[in-house]
Scaffold this active site. Structure first.
Site, PDB file in Angstrom:
ATOM      1  N   GLY A  90       0.818  -1.212   0.000  1.00  0.00           N
ATOM      2  CA  GLY A  90       0.000   0.000   0.000  1.00  0.00           C
ATOM      3  C   GLY A  90       0.846   1.254   0.000  1.00  0.00           C
ATOM      4  N   GLY A 138      -1.097   7.679   1.606  1.00  0.00           N
ATOM      5  CA  GLY A 138      -1.235   7.711   3.053  1.00  0.00           C
ATOM      6  C   GLY A 138      -0.003   7.259   3.812  1.00  0.00           C
ATOM      7  N   GLY A 163       1.471   4.392   3.898  1.00  0.00           N
ATOM      8  CA  GLY A 163       2.394   3.615   3.089  1.00  0.00           C
ATOM      9  C   GLY A 163       3.307   4.507   2.266  1.00  0.00           C
ATOM     10  CE1 TYR A 185      -9.119  -1.209  10.136  1.00  0.00           C
ATOM     11  CE2 TYR A 185      -9.665  -0.319  12.309  1.00  0.00           C
ATOM     12  CZ  TYR A 185      -8.823  -0.377  11.205  1.00  0.00           C
ATOM     13  OH  TYR A 185      -7.679   0.396  11.169  1.00  0.00           O
TER      14      TYR A 185
END
Length: 303
Positions: free
Chosen positions: A21, A25, A27, A175
């Site tokens: 990722g 953001g 990552g 989550y």
């Protein structure tokens, strides 16, 4: 414990770092910081155009950056396997594997392999990725795996009879369960590394409440609130990436350590060692989760 500063970290030239990722953001900020430290950074991303844009942006900041894109779709275990094949053909070592990518609170949906999407993407795919790349990690002196968890793990519970939320689905519970699983995996992996006397480390980190793209799958009303709220009480992605970077780069970091912000309720602040829930330290549950993960991902994890 001394304050952590990226400025005090020596050059990582010659080291291979993989960030899932990496195009946006946390990552992206993690990949950018590693590039500044002269590591070779593998941008493991789902979409080629987004990965190319991230590479272009990093090169603007660090013109000499050594970057490579290898496509990875965590929604598919076949994609994870294809990624591992490509990586292994190009590299014999792996110094840092940062399992950063994730999704948060989408409507109920399944991955290609039939897993509830959050558990599949956030946990199962990363479990398999670490498994398949462990020979390279094992072959690299003082390598590290960093799993991204969350404050939300504290409300999580591993429900073996409902891992894929087919009986009942709560986006928040799913989550929290996925992030608890990521943390428990880091702890269990470290125990097994120590038992096998391998010179590697498994660590975990969480970003606090960071203003990233993670809220994009929230219901429309909640999604509109996520970014302003994160900006007001939380921190930006650059600051949110610091616990991950400390886990990855701090020369004094020990395996089995969990990093997060030091502020009120760990929402924001400087990256420090933080505690985790009692459930996250349950070794019996961790061992059972490991066994089920091997079975459901289809590959025995040999340390």
């Amino acid at each position: 414990m001394k304050d952590f500063s990226l400025d005090s970290i020596s050059s990582q030239k010659g080291k291979i770092a993989l960030v899932t990722g990496a195009n946006i953001g946390l990552g992206y900020e993690t990949a950018l910081a590693l590039a500044r430290k002269k590591a070779t950074v593998i941008l493991a991303c789902r979409t080629l155009t987004k990965a190319q844009q991230a590479k272009k942006d990093i090169l603007k900041e660090v013109p000499e950056a050594d970057l490579e894109i290898i496509l990875l779709d965590l929604n598919s275990l076949d994609s994870v396997r294809e990624f591992a094949v490509v990586f292994s053909k190009r590299y014999e070592r792996l110094d840092l594997l940062i399992a950063n990518a994730g999704i948060m609170m989408p409507p109920f949906q399944k991955t290609e392999d039939g897993f509830e999407s959050q558990f599949g993407v956030n946990y199962f795919a990363h479990f398999l990725l670490v498994n398949l790349l462990f020979p390279a990690l094992k072959n690299t002196n003082n390598s590290r795996v960093v799993m991204l968890s969350s404050i939300a793990h504290k409300g999580g519970k591993i429900e073996f009879d409902n891992l894929n939320s087919e009986k009942t689905y709560s986006s928040w519970k799913a989550y929290s369960q996925s992030k608890l699983a990521c943390l428990m995996f880091a702890y269990e992996l470290q125990r097994r590394i120590e038992k096998a006397k391998i010179n590697s480390k498994a660590l975990a980190a969480h970003p606090g409440f960071s203003n990233t793209n993670l809220g994009q799958l929230l219901p429309t009303f909640a999604a509109k609130l996520f970014s302003p709220l994160a900006s007001f009480i939380g921190q930006n992605a650059k600051s949110g990436a610091l616990p991950t970077l400390r886990a990855a780069l701090d020369p004094e970091a020990k395996g089995g350590t969990y990093y997060g912000p030091n502020g009120f309720r760990e929402v924001k602040g400087k990256p420090v060692i933080v505690g985790s829930s009692k459930k996250s330290h349950n070794q019996e549950v961790a061992a059972q989760l490991w066994e089920i993960s091997e079975k459901l991902t289809g590959d025995k994890f040999v340390i």
